[in-house]
Write an enzyme that holds these catalytic residues in place. Structure first.
Site, PDB file in Angstrom:
ATOM      1  N   LYS A  12      18.322 -13.782  71.131  1.00 32.16           N
ATOM      2  CA  LYS A  12      19.575 -13.795  70.362  1.00 32.16           C
ATOM      3  C   LYS A  12      19.934 -15.238  70.033  1.00 32.16           C
ATOM      4  O   LYS A  12      19.964 -16.101  70.924  1.00 32.16           O
ATOM      5  CB  LYS A  12      20.708 -13.160  71.175  1.00 32.16           C
ATOM      6  CG  LYS A  12      22.098 -13.375  70.598  1.00 32.16           C
ATOM      7  CD  LYS A  12      23.170 -13.277  71.673  1.00 32.16           C
ATOM      8  CE  LYS A  12      23.024 -14.289  72.759  1.00 32.16           C
ATOM      9  NZ  LYS A  12      23.624 -15.613  72.451  1.00 32.16           N
ATOM     10  N   SER A 106      20.395 -10.426  78.631  1.00 27.67           N
ATOM     11  CA  SER A 106      21.157  -9.414  77.902  1.00 27.67           C
ATOM     12  C   SER A 106      20.248  -8.582  77.005  1.00 27.67           C
ATOM     13  O   SER A 106      20.408  -7.358  76.901  1.00 27.67           O
ATOM     14  CB  SER A 106      22.243 -10.086  77.056  1.00 27.67           C
ATOM     15  OG  SER A 106      23.179 -10.760  77.871  1.00 27.67           O
ATOM     16  N   ASP A 139      27.131 -10.289  75.879  1.00 32.04           N
ATOM     17  CA  ASP A 139      26.090 -10.328  74.852  1.00 32.04           C
ATOM     18  C   ASP A 139      25.335  -9.007  74.706  1.00 32.04           C
ATOM     19  O   ASP A 139      24.619  -8.817  73.718  1.00 32.04           O
ATOM     20  CB  ASP A 139      25.063 -11.427  75.166  1.00 32.04           C
ATOM     21  CG  ASP A 139      25.567 -12.814  74.834  1.00 32.04           C
ATOM     22  OD1 ASP A 139      26.467 -12.926  73.977  1.00 32.04           O
ATOM     23  OD2 ASP A 139      25.055 -13.784  75.416  1.00 32.04           O
TER      24      ASP A 139
END
Length: 289
Positions: A12, A106, A139
């Site tokens: 991410k 996450s 997240d």
């Protein structure tokens, strides 16, 4: 079912990250433009008599001795929601650096939810699945959704951005784990919530991003000065169009005009810093239509 297909857990990247006020519950309001890379961890699932996790890959050693990471927590939370026993063997191939600001843990938790839904043949309502995701970390909802997203609240408000362009980039992690709590402790200046919407046109997007910030970059650089070295290494390339830190660090990224420039930059930085993790990637790939 004996096994479920492998799940990809992409890195991410926070193209922007603005921090607002701290709430009474200790969480911080945030606003972030999030995309995902074509680099990440992988999870494999198989039926078993109990719940277990094995870890391999380049960064597996960093998880040695960890007895209850987010993957196992995700499995238990999903099983509790479905009122079943958590029975599965999960194999995690850890390709992303640990505590690096690119949502590795996450993304792994979100991939565990997706993979176990299939393995256990579950049909959990999307709202319930999002509640589970948020309970695991701010997240995780974004990682569960995927695609280009405007993220607000404490991470629970997700606004998909269909048509957002694919970006060529280089990720650089200088090999230091950064404590998110320490970074927030050092945070002095907060941009606050602007509600600015990112344009989808490539030429306008860069100008927009240049006017935005990652509010955590400055405090993270004070906590781990080597972050500034990583930023400087990316900025030294005249072909880098935008350089910024992701999340709470220490991974930084540079955006380039095409894949050739990104690959060349990654090779040069990796040669100059052989102990750093350096990866040429595509961001927001495949794009959400």
């Amino acid at each position: 079912m004996a096994a479920a297909p492998d799940e990809f857990a992409p890195a991410k990247i926070n193209l922007t990250l603005h921090i607002g006020r701290r709430r009474a519950d200790g969480y911080h309001q945030l606003e972030s433009l999030v995309v995902f890379a074509d680099a990440g961890d992988k999870l494999r699932f198989a039926a078993a008599n109990d719940l277990s996790l094995s870890v391999n890959g380049p960064f597996a050693a960093a998880l040695t001795g960890e007895t209850d990471n987010l993957v196992l927590k995700a499995a238990r939370a999903l099983a509790a929601q479905a009122k079943i026993e958590p029975r599965a063997h999960i194999r995690l191939t850890k390709n992303l650096p640990i505590a690096s600001g690119i949502g590795g843990g996450s993304a792994d938790a979100a991939a565990a939810l997706r993979g176990l839904m299939r393995l256990w043949n579950l049909n959990v309502a999307p709202a319930a699945l999002q509640r589970i995701a948020l309970s695991l970390g701010a997240d995780v909802p974004a990682c569960l959704h995927g695609g280009a997203l405007q993220v607000e609240g404490v991470g629970e408000r997700l606004m998909p951005l269909p048509g957002f362009p694919v970006l060529d980039a280089v990720l650089v992690n200088p090999g230091v784990a950064v404590s998110t709590a320490e970074v927030f402790r050092r945070l002095d200046i907060r941009t606050g919530i602007t509600h600015n919407t990112a344009p989808h046109d490539w030429s306008q997007l860069l100008g927009f991003l240049e006017q935005q910030h990652n509010d955590l970059e400055e405090p993270a650089s004070h906590a781990a000065p080597i972050i500034r070295e990583a930023i400087d290494a990316l900025c030294a390339d005249p072909l880098s169009l935008l350089v910024r830190m992701s999340g709470s660090g220490a991974t930084c990224f540079g955006i380039y005009g095409d894949a050739g420039c990104a690959n060349d930059a990654a090779r040069m930085i990796a040669k100059a810093h052989p102990d750093w993790w350096v990866k040429a990637v595509k961001l927001n790939y495949p794009p959400l239509r």
